[in-house]
Design a protein around this motif. Sequence first.
Motif, PDB file in Angstrom:
ATOM      1  N   ARG A   1      -4.979  25.879  -6.393  1.00  0.00           N
ATOM      2  CA  ARG A   1      -4.488  24.731  -7.381  1.00  0.00           C
ATOM      3  C   ARG A   1      -4.523  23.307  -6.787  1.00  0.00           C
ATOM      4  NH1 ARG A   1       0.238  24.992  -8.951  1.00  0.00           N
ATOM      5  NH2 ARG A   1       1.106  26.520  -7.414  1.00  0.00           N
ATOM      6  N   GLU A   2      -4.865  22.324  -7.169  1.00  0.00           N
ATOM      7  CA  GLU A   2      -4.970  21.076  -6.627  1.00  0.00           C
ATOM      8  C   GLU A   2      -3.955  20.133  -7.110  1.00  0.00           C
ATOM      9  OE1 GLU A   2      -8.998  19.115  -5.683  1.00  0.00           O
ATOM     10  OE2 GLU A   2      -7.992  17.983  -7.154  1.00  0.00           O
ATOM     11  N   VAL A   3      -3.144  19.380  -6.340  1.00  0.00           N
ATOM     12  CA  VAL A   3      -2.186  18.169  -6.715  1.00  0.00           C
ATOM     13  C   VAL A   3      -3.013  16.944  -6.055  1.00  0.00           C
ATOM     14  CG1 VAL A   3      -0.081  17.191  -6.377  1.00  0.00           C
ATOM     15  CG2 VAL A   3      -0.118  19.679  -6.456  1.00  0.00           C
ATOM     16  N   THR A   4      -2.933  15.914  -6.945  1.00  0.00           N
ATOM     17  CA  THR A   4      -3.405  14.612  -6.704  1.00  0.00           C
ATOM     18  C   THR A   4      -2.689  13.466  -6.316  1.00  0.00           C
ATOM     19  OG1 THR A   4      -5.441  15.087  -7.665  1.00  0.00           O
ATOM     20  CG2 THR A   4      -5.074  12.681  -7.178  1.00  0.00           C
ATOM     21  N   LEU A   5      -2.635  12.829  -5.019  1.00  0.00           N
ATOM     22  CA  LEU A   5      -1.805  11.771  -4.838  1.00  0.00           C
ATOM     23  C   LEU A   5      -2.397  10.759  -4.130  1.00  0.00           C
ATOM     24  CD1 LEU A   5       1.378  10.943  -4.286  1.00  0.00           C
ATOM     25  CD2 LEU A   5       1.027  11.899  -2.027  1.00  0.00           C
ATOM     26  N   VAL A   6      -2.152   9.420  -4.440  1.00  0.00           N
ATOM     27  CA  VAL A   6      -2.893   8.247  -3.910  1.00  0.00           C
ATOM     28  C   VAL A   6      -1.800   7.806  -2.793  1.00  0.00           C
ATOM     29  CG1 VAL A   6      -3.762   5.950  -4.045  1.00  0.00           C
ATOM     30  CG2 VAL A   6      -4.182   7.841  -5.872  1.00  0.00           C
ATOM     31  N   ALA A   7      -2.392   7.898  -1.371  1.00  0.00           N
ATOM     32  CA  ALA A   7      -1.563   7.206  -0.202  1.00  0.00           C
ATOM     33  C   ALA A   7      -1.969   6.152   0.325  1.00  0.00           C
ATOM     34  CB  ALA A   7      -1.664   8.603   0.844  1.00  0.00           C
ATOM     35  N   MET A   8      -1.032   5.236   0.578  1.00  0.00           N
ATOM     36  CA  MET A   8      -1.532   3.826   1.406  1.00  0.00           C
ATOM     37  C   MET A   8      -0.457   3.589   2.548  1.00  0.00           C
ATOM     38  SD  MET A   8      -1.209   0.145  -0.731  1.00  0.00           S
ATOM     39  CE  MET A   8      -0.549  -1.398   0.124  1.00  0.00           C
ATOM     40  N   SER A   9      -1.099   3.243   3.475  1.00  0.00           N
ATOM     41  CA  SER A   9      -0.440   2.800   4.720  1.00  0.00           C
ATOM     42  C   SER A   9      -0.754   1.224   5.005  1.00  0.00           C
ATOM     43  CB  SER A   9      -0.567   3.781   5.815  1.00  0.00           C
ATOM     44  OG  SER A   9      -0.039   3.217   7.052  1.00  0.00           O
ATOM     45  N   ILE A  10       0.115   0.543   5.496  1.00  0.00           N
ATOM     46  CA  ILE A  10       0.063  -0.815   5.952  1.00  0.00           C
ATOM     47  C   ILE A  10       0.989  -1.157   7.222  1.00  0.00           C
ATOM     48  CG2 ILE A  10       1.738  -1.528   4.047  1.00  0.00           C
ATOM     49  CD1 ILE A  10      -1.147  -3.622   5.575  1.00  0.00           C
ATOM     50  N   ASN A  11       0.547  -1.812   7.979  1.00  0.00           N
ATOM     51  CA  ASN A  11       1.212  -2.422   8.983  1.00  0.00           C
ATOM     52  C   ASN A  11       1.638  -3.979   8.624  1.00  0.00           C
ATOM     53  OD1 ASN A  11       2.097  -3.924  11.371  1.00  0.00           O
ATOM     54  ND2 ASN A  11       1.267  -2.209  12.837  1.00  0.00           N
ATOM     55  N   SER A  12       2.791  -4.385   8.646  1.00  0.00           N
ATOM     56  CA  SER A  12       3.086  -5.458   7.937  1.00  0.00           C
ATOM     57  C   SER A  12       3.372  -6.816   8.892  1.00  0.00           C
ATOM     58  CB  SER A  12       4.505  -5.378   7.219  1.00  0.00           C
ATOM     59  OG  SER A  12       5.630  -5.280   8.038  1.00  0.00           O
ATOM     60  N   GLU A  13       2.998  -6.289  10.229  1.00  0.00           N
ATOM     61  CA  GLU A  13       3.177  -7.440  11.001  1.00  0.00           C
ATOM     62  C   GLU A  13       4.282  -8.186  11.250  1.00  0.00           C
ATOM     63  OE1 GLU A  13       0.723 -11.101  13.584  1.00  0.00           O
ATOM     64  OE2 GLU A  13       0.192 -10.582  11.311  1.00  0.00           O
ATOM     65  N   LEU A  14       5.304  -7.583  11.856  1.00  0.00           N
ATOM     66  CA  LEU A  14       6.876  -8.067  11.834  1.00  0.00           C
ATOM     67  C   LEU A  14       7.580  -8.388  10.756  1.00  0.00           C
ATOM     68  CD1 LEU A  14       6.000 -10.498  14.907  1.00  0.00           C
ATOM     69  CD2 LEU A  14       7.115  -8.143  14.984  1.00  0.00           C
ATOM     70  N   GLY A  15       7.020  -7.776   9.598  1.00  0.00           N
ATOM     71  CA  GLY A  15       7.440  -8.011   8.293  1.00  0.00           C
ATOM     72  C   GLY A  15       7.001  -9.008   7.598  1.00  0.00           C
ATOM     73  N   GLY A  16       5.683  -9.687   7.922  1.00  0.00           N
ATOM     74  CA  GLY A  16       5.326 -10.882   7.368  1.00  0.00           C
ATOM     75  C   GLY A  16       4.496 -10.769   6.264  1.00  0.00           C
ATOM     76  N   ALA A  17       3.899  -9.464   6.150  1.00  0.00           N
ATOM     77  CA  ALA A  17       2.987  -9.134   4.931  1.00  0.00           C
ATOM     78  C   ALA A  17       3.654  -9.618   3.601  1.00  0.00           C
ATOM     79  CB  ALA A  17       2.483  -7.699   4.820  1.00  0.00           C
ATOM     80  N   ASP A  18       2.789 -10.139   2.701  1.00  0.00           N
ATOM     81  CA  ASP A  18       2.887 -10.631   1.348  1.00  0.00           C
ATOM     82  C   ASP A  18       3.600  -9.440   0.499  1.00  0.00           C
ATOM     83  OD1 ASP A  18       3.067 -11.972  -1.005  1.00  0.00           O
ATOM     84  OD2 ASP A  18       1.138 -11.661  -1.503  1.00  0.00           O
ATOM     85  N   ALA A  19       4.635  -9.390   0.085  1.00  0.00           N
ATOM     86  CA  ALA A  19       5.606  -8.262  -0.560  1.00  0.00           C
ATOM     87  C   ALA A  19       4.563  -8.263  -1.849  1.00  0.00           C
ATOM     88  CB  ALA A  19       6.922  -8.620  -0.428  1.00  0.00           C
ATOM     89  N   VAL A  20       4.553  -9.385  -2.665  1.00  0.00           N
ATOM     90  CA  VAL A  20       3.816  -9.427  -3.944  1.00  0.00           C
ATOM     91  C   VAL A  20       2.380  -8.459  -3.797  1.00  0.00           C
ATOM     92  CG1 VAL A  20       3.081 -10.490  -5.763  1.00  0.00           C
ATOM     93  CG2 VAL A  20       5.052 -11.107  -4.745  1.00  0.00           C
TER      94      VAL A  20
END
Length: 263
Positions: free
Chosen positions: A32-51
């Motif tokens: 049986r298969e479960v599908t999940l979309v995964a994402m990773s981001i290094n935000s560079e000292l928290g500076g990534a655009d949150a929106v």
Amino acid sequence: MAADPGRIAGGVPGVLALPLDVRGPSAEAAGREVTLVAMSINSELGGADAVGIVDLVREHHVGLLAVQEYTPQLSLKLAAAGLDGLLPHRIAHPRDGAGGTAVYSSLMLEDFGVIPQTHFSMPVVRLDLADGSGSTLRVVAVHTLAPVGSAVNQWRRELAAVGVAGTGPGPLLLAGDFNATYDHREFRSLLGGAGGGRTLVDVAASAGSRLVPTWPMRSYHLPGIALDHLVTTRDITGSGYSVQKIAGTDHAAVVATLHIQVP
């Protein structure tokens, strides 16, 4: 935040032709298969655009998000941008600077502590796949120290510790900034199951995209390299892998759909 690749241990500023991309299905067994979309981001000292992060989560229907260099300020910005409504479950270790990490999920999370003796926080969590069978996905949010100068040995120890997380049964996802590419023997050893772990699959490589750079995303007059990875056990296959640029950080986000085989 990553170091100059020209100074990274075992790295080269150019692109090596080997090893070849790993293509084709990586699942060990059908089920049986479960599908999940995964994402990773290094935000560079928290500076990534949150929106921008939240927009990607919404657009790609992300169910699991790992954030490196996660600061208290970024936590507030992500909440204001609506992330908690999309991914209401969170295990977070916010810190000023580069040391914080968080895992957000649409499904229930259980905290299993952190990888020990690492420079940056690397949470280990278990995600309830909510398929009615009690199946879970173990997740490690990875952020190793950059292998520059005297930090090389610490980086090697941290990669080895991440590899040890590959021991034991059940599906596993390692998601984050490994500060490592296929040009590093240590990263290839991790994928090969060094230290008693299972052999692992880099989702980008299985998609034929291991040379697509994730850093740097702004002009440092350096060649682009892939430092950010989604790495899985062979009971998971990946599809739809993509690299997505986000304002405010020198890393790109990596996104893929994971097809998790469960008993």
